[in-house]
Design an enzyme around this catalytic site. Structure first.
Site, PDB file in Angstrom:
ATOM      1  CB  SER A  50      25.105  33.366  22.246  1.00 46.68           C
ATOM      2  OG  SER A  50      24.377  34.601  22.174  1.00 46.68           O
ATOM      3  CG  ASP A  83      26.256  28.882  20.654  1.00 45.42           C
ATOM      4  OD1 ASP A  83      26.522  27.945  20.660  1.00 45.42           O
ATOM      5  OD2 ASP A  83      25.252  29.517  20.258  1.00 45.42           O
ATOM      6  CD  GLU A 135      33.403  26.209  15.161  1.00 45.16           C
ATOM      7  OE1 GLU A 135      32.373  26.532  16.335  1.00 45.16           O
ATOM      8  OE2 GLU A 135      33.387  26.431  14.170  1.00 45.16           O
ATOM      9  CG  HIS A 224      28.015  25.064  16.293  1.00 47.02           C
ATOM     10  ND1 HIS A 224      28.329  26.051  17.489  1.00 47.02           N
ATOM     11  CD2 HIS A 224      28.604  24.472  16.067  1.00 47.02           C
ATOM     12  CE1 HIS A 224      28.760  25.724  17.832  1.00 47.02           C
ATOM     13  NE2 HIS A 224      29.116  24.565  18.065  1.00 47.02           N
ATOM     14  N   GLY A 225      25.038  25.678  12.838  1.00 46.98           N
ATOM     15  CA  GLY A 225      25.161  26.218  12.155  1.00 46.98           C
ATOM     16  C   GLY A 225      23.555  25.523  11.214  1.00 46.98           C
ATOM     17  CB  SER A 227      18.345  27.043  11.111  1.00 47.78           C
ATOM     18  OG  SER A 227      18.189  27.372  12.495  1.00 47.78           O
ATOM     19  CG  ASP A 269      19.619  31.293  17.251  1.00 45.49           C
ATOM     20  OD1 ASP A 269      18.527  31.757  17.888  1.00 45.49           O
ATOM     21  OD2 ASP A 269      20.356  32.472  17.858  1.00 45.49           O
ATOM     22  CB  SER A 270      18.478  30.438  11.880  1.00 45.77           C
ATOM     23  OG  SER A 270      19.867  31.528  11.700  1.00 45.77           O
TER      24      SER A 270
HETATM   25  P1  13P Z   1      21.999  28.456  12.967  1.00 41.49           P
HETATM   26  O1  13P Z   1      21.628  30.174  12.795  1.00 41.49           O
HETATM   27  O2  13P Z   1      21.715  27.949  11.830  1.00 41.49           O
HETATM   28  O3  13P Z   1      20.553  28.237  13.919  1.00 41.49           O
HETATM   29  O4  13P Z   1      22.611  28.032  13.740  1.00 41.49           O
HETATM   30  C1  13P Z   1      22.953  28.281  15.500  1.00 41.49           C
HETATM   31  C2  13P Z   1      23.917  27.476  16.121  1.00 41.49           C
HETATM   32  O5  13P Z   1      24.954  27.404  15.020  1.00 41.49           O
HETATM   33  C3  13P Z   1      24.342  28.351  17.921  1.00 41.49           C
HETATM   34  O6  13P Z   1      25.689  28.118  17.738  1.00 41.49           O
HETATM   35  O1  G3H Z   2      25.738  31.205  16.449  1.00 43.15           O
HETATM   36  C1  G3H Z   2      25.303  31.638  16.906  1.00 43.15           C
HETATM   37  C2  G3H Z   2      23.679  32.093  17.403  1.00 43.15           C
HETATM   38  O2  G3H Z   2      22.542  32.040  16.432  1.00 43.15           O
HETATM   39  C3  G3H Z   2      23.517  32.787  18.431  1.00 43.15           C
HETATM   40  O3  G3H Z   2      23.578  34.302  17.828  1.00 43.15           O
HETATM   41  O4  G3H Z   2      25.020  36.165  19.095  1.00 43.15           O
HETATM   42  O5  G3H Z   2      23.129  36.472  17.695  1.00 43.15           O
HETATM   43  O6  G3H Z   2      22.564  35.144  20.206  1.00 43.15           O
HETATM   44  P1  G3H Z   2      23.297  35.306  18.500  1.00 43.15           P
HETATM   45 ZN    ZN Z   3      26.644  28.144  16.656  1.00 43.34          ZN
END
Ligand code: 13P
Ligand code: G3H
Ligand code: ZN
Length: 322
Positions: A50, A83, A135, A224-225, A227, A269-270
Protein backbone atom coordinates in the site's frame (compact mmCIF):
# COMPACT_ATOMS: atom_id res chain seq x y z
CA UNK A 1 10.84 -17.75 -11.94
CA UNK A 2 10.77 -13.93 -12.21
CA UNK A 3 7.91 -11.81 -10.87
CA UNK A 4 4.82 -12.34 -13.02
CA UNK A 5 1.68 -10.36 -13.82
CA UNK A 6 -1.69 -11.68 -12.63
CA UNK A 7 -3.02 -12.41 -16.15
CA UNK A 8 -2.27 -16.13 -16.24
CA UNK A 9 -3.09 -16.68 -12.54
CA UNK A 10 -6.50 -15.05 -12.93
CA UNK A 11 -7.38 -17.02 -16.06
CA UNK A 12 -6.61 -20.31 -14.32
CA UNK A 13 -8.36 -19.21 -11.13
CA UNK A 14 -11.49 -18.16 -13.01
CA UNK A 15 -11.66 -21.46 -14.90
CA UNK A 16 -10.71 -23.52 -11.85
CA UNK A 17 -13.18 -21.99 -9.36
CA UNK A 18 -10.61 -20.74 -6.88
CA UNK A 19 -9.02 -17.39 -5.96
CA UNK A 20 -5.51 -16.07 -5.45
CA UNK A 21 -4.67 -14.58 -2.06
CA UNK A 22 -3.40 -11.00 -2.14
CA UNK A 23 -1.60 -10.41 1.14
CA UNK A 24 -0.24 -7.03 2.26
CA UNK A 25 3.45 -6.86 3.12
CA UNK A 26 5.19 -4.32 5.33
CA UNK A 27 8.35 -6.02 6.60
CA UNK A 28 10.60 -9.06 6.22
CA UNK A 29 8.83 -11.37 8.65
CA UNK A 30 5.47 -10.80 6.95
CA UNK A 31 6.98 -11.51 3.51
CA UNK A 32 8.64 -14.66 4.84
CA UNK A 33 5.59 -16.01 6.68
CA UNK A 34 3.34 -15.60 3.63
CA UNK A 35 5.77 -16.90 1.03
CA UNK A 36 6.90 -19.92 3.05
CA UNK A 37 3.27 -21.04 3.27
CA UNK A 38 2.64 -20.47 -0.45
CA UNK A 39 5.86 -22.23 -1.48
CA UNK A 40 5.10 -25.30 0.65
CA UNK A 41 1.55 -25.50 -0.70
CA UNK A 42 2.55 -24.69 -4.30
CA UNK A 43 0.10 -21.79 -4.36
CA UNK A 44 0.27 -18.84 -6.78
CA UNK A 45 0.57 -15.63 -4.81
CA UNK A 46 0.07 -11.86 -4.91
CA UNK A 47 2.12 -9.74 -2.52
CA UNK A 48 0.70 -6.25 -2.29
CA UNK A 49 2.09 -2.99 -1.04
CA UNK A 50 0.00 0.00 0.00
CA UNK A 51 0.91 3.67 -0.05
CA UNK A 52 1.28 3.37 3.75
CA UNK A 53 3.63 0.39 3.37
CA UNK A 54 5.85 2.37 0.99
CA UNK A 55 5.90 5.26 3.44
CA UNK A 56 6.76 2.91 6.32
CA UNK A 57 9.28 0.52 4.81
CA UNK A 58 10.48 2.35 1.67
CA UNK A 59 9.71 1.24 -1.91
CA UNK A 60 13.16 -0.21 -2.56
CA UNK A 61 13.27 -2.30 0.62
CA UNK A 62 9.89 -3.81 -0.16
CA UNK A 63 10.75 -4.57 -3.80
CA UNK A 64 14.03 -6.19 -2.75
CA UNK A 65 12.31 -8.26 -0.03
CA UNK A 66 9.81 -9.52 -2.60
CA UNK A 67 12.60 -10.22 -5.10
CA UNK A 68 14.35 -12.24 -2.38
CA UNK A 69 11.14 -14.21 -1.86
CA UNK A 70 11.00 -14.94 -5.60
CA UNK A 71 14.49 -16.46 -5.36
CA UNK A 72 13.58 -18.46 -2.25
CA UNK A 73 10.30 -19.72 -3.75
CA UNK A 74 11.26 -21.04 -7.17
CA UNK A 75 8.16 -23.22 -7.59
CA UNK A 76 5.41 -20.60 -7.45
CA UNK A 77 4.40 -17.55 -9.51
CA UNK A 78 4.47 -14.33 -7.46
CA UNK A 79 3.02 -10.96 -8.55
CA UNK A 80 3.96 -7.67 -6.90
CA UNK A 81 0.94 -5.37 -6.73
CA UNK A 82 0.28 -1.78 -5.65
CA UNK A 83 -2.72 -1.79 -3.30
CA UNK A 84 -5.08 1.24 -3.47
CA UNK A 85 -2.93 3.43 -5.71
CA UNK A 86 -4.37 6.87 -4.98
CA UNK A 87 -3.27 8.64 -8.19
CA UNK A 88 -1.48 8.33 -11.53
CA UNK A 89 1.90 9.40 -10.09
CA UNK A 90 1.95 6.66 -7.43
CA UNK A 91 0.97 4.06 -10.02
CA UNK A 92 3.66 5.31 -12.42
CA UNK A 93 6.29 5.19 -9.69
CA UNK A 94 5.44 1.52 -8.98
CA UNK A 95 5.23 0.60 -12.68
CA UNK A 96 8.64 2.18 -13.24
CA UNK A 97 9.93 0.63 -10.01
CA UNK A 98 9.43 -3.09 -10.61
CA UNK A 99 5.78 -3.84 -9.78
CA UNK A 100 3.92 -6.18 -12.14
CA UNK A 101 0.42 -5.01 -11.22
CA UNK A 102 -1.13 -1.80 -9.86
CA UNK A 103 -4.49 -0.81 -8.50
CA UNK A 104 -5.77 2.66 -9.29
CA UNK A 105 -8.42 3.39 -6.72
CA UNK A 106 -10.51 6.28 -7.98
CA UNK A 107 -13.67 4.71 -6.60
CA UNK A 108 -14.47 7.75 -4.46
CA UNK A 109 -14.55 9.96 -7.57
CA UNK A 110 -17.60 10.46 -9.80
CA UNK A 111 -18.03 7.72 -12.46
CA UNK A 112 -16.68 9.76 -15.40
CA UNK A 113 -13.63 10.88 -13.43
CA UNK A 114 -12.95 7.33 -12.23
CA UNK A 115 -12.98 6.24 -15.90
CA UNK A 116 -10.66 9.06 -16.95
CA UNK A 117 -8.03 8.44 -14.24
CA UNK A 118 -8.19 4.65 -14.62
CA UNK A 119 -7.81 4.85 -18.41
CA UNK A 120 -4.70 7.01 -18.07
CA UNK A 121 -3.11 4.48 -15.69
CA UNK A 122 -4.10 1.55 -17.93
CA UNK A 123 -2.47 3.15 -20.98
CA UNK A 124 0.80 3.74 -19.15
CA UNK A 125 0.76 0.34 -17.41
CA UNK A 126 -0.01 -1.67 -20.56
CA UNK A 127 2.76 0.13 -22.44
CA UNK A 128 5.11 -1.21 -19.73
CA UNK A 129 3.75 -4.78 -19.48
CA UNK A 130 1.94 -4.13 -16.19
CA UNK A 131 -1.71 -4.99 -15.44
CA UNK A 132 -4.28 -2.78 -13.70
CA UNK A 133 -7.00 -3.37 -11.10
CA UNK A 134 -9.68 -0.68 -10.81
CA UNK A 135 -12.61 -0.25 -8.42
CA UNK A 136 -16.30 0.58 -8.72
CA UNK A 137 -18.35 1.06 -5.56
CA UNK A 138 -17.12 2.12 -2.13
CA UNK A 139 -16.18 -0.14 0.77
CA UNK A 140 -16.62 0.95 4.35
CA UNK A 141 -13.65 0.91 6.71
CA UNK A 142 -10.14 2.31 6.81
CA UNK A 143 -7.67 2.42 3.89
CA UNK A 144 -4.39 4.14 4.56
CA UNK A 145 -5.43 7.43 6.16
CA UNK A 146 -8.91 7.47 4.60
CA UNK A 147 -11.81 6.35 6.77
CA UNK A 148 -15.08 5.59 4.97
CA UNK A 149 -18.07 5.51 7.31
CA UNK A 150 -20.60 2.72 6.80
CA UNK A 151 -23.26 5.20 5.69
CA UNK A 152 -20.92 6.58 2.99
CA UNK A 153 -20.21 3.11 1.56
CA UNK A 154 -22.12 1.98 -1.53
CA UNK A 155 -22.53 -1.30 -3.37
CA UNK A 156 -21.23 -1.54 -6.91
CA UNK A 157 -23.96 -0.79 -9.47
CA UNK A 158 -23.91 -3.72 -11.93
CA UNK A 159 -25.37 -1.55 -14.70
CA UNK A 160 -22.13 0.49 -14.73
CA UNK A 161 -19.55 -2.29 -15.03
CA UNK A 162 -19.61 -3.01 -18.80
CA UNK A 163 -19.14 0.65 -19.74
CA UNK A 164 -16.43 1.07 -17.11
CA UNK A 165 -14.38 -1.93 -18.24
CA UNK A 166 -14.86 -1.17 -21.96
CA UNK A 167 -13.83 2.47 -21.58
CA UNK A 168 -10.89 1.96 -19.21
CA UNK A 169 -9.41 -1.32 -20.48
CA UNK A 170 -8.70 -2.38 -16.87
CA UNK A 171 -7.64 -6.01 -16.33
CA UNK A 172 -9.61 -6.75 -13.16
CA UNK A 173 -12.32 -5.01 -11.15
CA UNK A 174 -12.74 -4.62 -7.40
CA UNK A 175 -16.39 -4.43 -6.42
CA UNK A 176 -18.29 -3.59 -3.24
CA UNK A 177 -20.66 -6.37 -2.13
CA UNK A 178 -20.57 -5.82 1.62
CA UNK A 179 -16.95 -6.49 2.59
CA UNK A 180 -15.14 -3.77 4.50
CA UNK A 181 -11.59 -2.83 5.47
CA UNK A 182 -10.09 -3.31 8.93
CA UNK A 183 -10.88 -5.45 11.98
CA UNK A 184 -14.21 -3.77 12.79
CA UNK A 185 -16.13 -4.43 9.63
CA UNK A 186 -19.59 -4.05 11.06
CA UNK A 187 -21.13 -2.31 14.02
CA UNK A 188 -22.99 -4.40 16.57
CA UNK A 189 -26.20 -2.81 15.28
CA UNK A 190 -25.55 -4.21 11.77
CA UNK A 191 -25.05 -7.77 13.13
CA UNK A 192 -26.94 -10.44 14.97
CA UNK A 193 -25.34 -12.47 17.78
CA UNK A 194 -24.93 -16.24 17.88
CA UNK A 195 -25.52 -18.39 20.98
CA UNK A 196 -21.99 -17.61 22.24
CA UNK A 197 -22.62 -13.89 21.98
CA UNK A 198 -20.28 -13.53 18.98
CA UNK A 199 -21.34 -11.01 16.33
CA UNK A 200 -22.64 -12.51 13.07
CA UNK A 201 -22.33 -10.04 10.19
CA UNK A 202 -24.89 -9.45 7.44
CA UNK A 203 -24.34 -11.75 4.42
CA UNK A 204 -22.42 -10.57 1.35
CA UNK A 205 -24.53 -9.43 -1.63
CA UNK A 206 -24.02 -12.41 -3.91
CA UNK A 207 -26.86 -11.10 -6.07
CA UNK A 208 -24.67 -8.09 -6.97
CA UNK A 209 -21.66 -10.34 -7.67
CA UNK A 210 -23.73 -12.61 -9.90
CA UNK A 211 -25.20 -9.70 -11.84
CA UNK A 212 -21.71 -8.22 -12.37
CA UNK A 213 -20.37 -11.59 -13.55
CA UNK A 214 -23.26 -12.03 -15.97
CA UNK A 215 -22.39 -8.69 -17.53
CA UNK A 216 -18.64 -9.40 -17.61
CA UNK A 217 -18.29 -13.08 -18.50
CA UNK A 218 -14.78 -14.43 -17.87
CA UNK A 219 -13.63 -11.17 -16.28
CA UNK A 220 -11.69 -11.40 -12.97
CA UNK A 221 -13.38 -9.80 -9.98
CA UNK A 222 -11.53 -8.69 -6.83
CA UNK A 223 -12.73 -8.56 -3.23
CA UNK A 224 -11.10 -6.12 -0.84
CA UNK A 225 -11.72 -6.08 2.89
CA UNK A 226 -11.81 -9.86 3.08
CA UNK A 227 -10.20 -10.64 6.40
CA UNK A 228 -12.25 -12.96 8.57
CA UNK A 229 -10.94 -11.58 11.88
CA UNK A 230 -10.37 -15.03 13.46
CA UNK A 231 -11.84 -14.95 16.95
CA UNK A 232 -8.94 -16.96 18.41
CA UNK A 233 -6.63 -14.03 17.60
CA UNK A 234 -9.07 -11.47 19.01
CA UNK A 235 -9.41 -13.57 22.17
CA UNK A 236 -5.63 -13.94 22.56
CA UNK A 237 -5.17 -10.18 22.07
CA UNK A 238 -7.86 -9.39 24.64
CA UNK A 239 -6.47 -11.92 27.11
CA UNK A 240 -2.96 -10.50 26.89
CA UNK A 241 -3.50 -6.81 27.47
CA UNK A 242 -5.16 -5.76 24.22
CA UNK A 243 -8.54 -4.16 23.74
CA UNK A 244 -10.40 -5.20 20.63
CA UNK A 245 -14.01 -5.62 21.71
CA UNK A 246 -16.45 -6.73 19.02
CA UNK A 247 -13.87 -7.04 16.23
CA UNK A 248 -15.65 -8.90 13.42
CA UNK A 249 -14.82 -10.04 9.87
CA UNK A 250 -16.22 -11.82 6.83
CA UNK A 251 -17.19 -15.48 7.40
CA UNK A 252 -14.75 -17.77 5.59
CA UNK A 253 -17.42 -19.90 3.95
CA UNK A 254 -18.79 -16.84 2.14
CA UNK A 255 -15.32 -16.04 0.79
CA UNK A 256 -14.93 -19.67 -0.31
CA UNK A 257 -18.19 -19.37 -2.21
CA UNK A 258 -17.08 -16.12 -3.85
CA UNK A 259 -13.82 -17.82 -4.91
CA UNK A 260 -15.84 -20.54 -6.66
CA UNK A 261 -17.62 -17.84 -8.66
CA UNK A 262 -15.90 -15.01 -10.58
CA UNK A 263 -13.76 -13.69 -7.70
CA UNK A 264 -10.12 -14.35 -8.61
CA UNK A 265 -8.32 -12.16 -6.05
CA UNK A 266 -9.12 -11.91 -2.33
CA UNK A 267 -7.34 -9.22 -0.28
CA UNK A 268 -6.20 -10.02 3.25
CA UNK A 269 -4.29 -7.67 5.52
CA UNK A 270 -6.03 -7.34 8.88
CA UNK A 271 -5.77 -11.09 9.59
CA UNK A 272 -1.97 -10.84 9.17
CA UNK A 273 -1.91 -7.98 11.66
CA UNK A 274 -4.08 -9.91 14.11
CA UNK A 275 -1.94 -13.07 13.86
CA UNK A 276 1.21 -11.07 14.49
CA UNK A 277 -0.22 -8.95 17.31
CA UNK A 278 -1.86 -11.87 19.13
CA UNK A 279 1.37 -13.87 19.02
CA UNK A 280 3.60 -11.05 20.19
CA UNK A 281 1.24 -10.00 22.98
CA UNK A 282 1.08 -13.56 24.26
CA UNK A 283 4.86 -13.93 23.97
CA UNK A 284 5.52 -10.77 25.98
CA UNK A 285 3.08 -11.89 28.68
CA UNK A 286 4.75 -15.28 28.97
CA UNK A 287 8.38 -14.10 28.60
CA UNK A 288 8.58 -10.75 30.40
CA UNK A 289 12.38 -10.85 30.51
CA UNK A 290 12.99 -11.36 26.78
CA UNK A 291 14.08 -8.40 24.71
CA UNK A 292 15.65 -9.84 21.54
CA UNK A 293 13.24 -9.04 18.65
CA UNK A 294 14.09 -12.38 17.05
CA UNK A 295 12.55 -14.14 20.05
CA UNK A 296 9.09 -12.71 19.48
CA UNK A 297 9.21 -12.11 15.73
CA UNK A 298 9.98 -15.77 15.08
CA UNK A 299 6.69 -17.09 16.54
CA UNK A 300 4.87 -14.13 14.94
CA UNK A 301 6.24 -15.18 11.54
CA UNK A 302 5.17 -18.78 12.21
CA UNK A 303 1.66 -17.63 13.13
CA UNK A 304 1.42 -15.71 9.85
CA UNK A 305 2.60 -18.77 7.95
CA UNK A 306 0.00 -21.01 9.63
CA UNK A 307 -2.80 -18.50 9.05
CA UNK A 308 -1.88 -18.04 5.36
CA UNK A 309 -1.65 -21.81 4.86
CA UNK A 310 -5.16 -22.15 6.26
CA UNK A 311 -6.46 -19.43 3.90
CA UNK A 312 -4.79 -21.04 0.89
CA UNK A 313 -6.30 -24.46 1.55
CA UNK A 314 -9.65 -23.74 3.19
CA UNK A 315 -10.71 -20.34 1.86
CA UNK A 316 -8.98 -19.59 -1.46
CA UNK A 317 -8.65 -23.17 -2.71
CA UNK A 318 -5.43 -22.30 -4.58
CA UNK A 319 -3.08 -24.92 -3.11
CA UNK A 320 -1.22 -26.94 -5.74
CA UNK A 321 -2.33 -24.57 -8.51
CA UNK A 322 1.11 -23.05 -9.15
P1 13P B 1 -8.77 -6.39 5.31
O1 13P B 1 -8.68 -5.17 6.15
O2 13P B 1 -10.11 -7.05 5.44
O3 13P B 1 -7.66 -7.35 5.55
O4 13P B 1 -8.66 -5.92 3.77
C1 13P B 1 -7.42 -5.71 3.18
C2 13P B 1 -7.53 -5.05 1.86
O5 13P B 1 -8.56 -4.97 1.24
C3 13P B 1 -6.30 -4.51 1.27
O6 13P B 1 -6.54 -3.82 0.10
O1 G3H C 1 -6.81 -1.63 2.37
C1 G3H C 1 -5.96 -1.31 3.18
C2 G3H C 1 -4.86 -2.25 3.52
O2 G3H C 1 -5.18 -2.98 4.68
C3 G3H C 1 -3.58 -1.52 3.65
O3 G3H C 1 -3.54 -0.84 4.87
O4 G3H C 1 -2.91 1.41 4.10
O5 G3H C 1 -2.64 0.76 6.51
O6 G3H C 1 -1.13 -0.19 4.75
P1 G3H C 1 -2.49 0.39 5.07
ZN1 ZN D 1 -8.42 -2.84 0.04
Amino acid sequence: MALVTTTEMFKKAYDGGYAIGAFNVNNMEIVQGITEAAQELKAPLILQVSKGARAYANHTYLVKLVEAAVIECPDIPIALHLDHGPDFETCKSCIDGGFTSVMIDASSKPFAENIEITKKVVEYAHDHGVVVEAELGTLAGIEDDVKVAAHAASYTRPEEVEEFVAKTGCDSLAIAIGTSHGAYKFTAAQCTRNEKGILVPPPLRFDVLEEVSKRLPGFPIVLHGSSSVPQEFVKAINEHGGQMPDAVGIPEEQLRHAAELSVCKINIDSDLRLAMTATIRQYFDEHPGDFDPRQYLKPARSAIKAMVAHKIVDVLGCDHKA
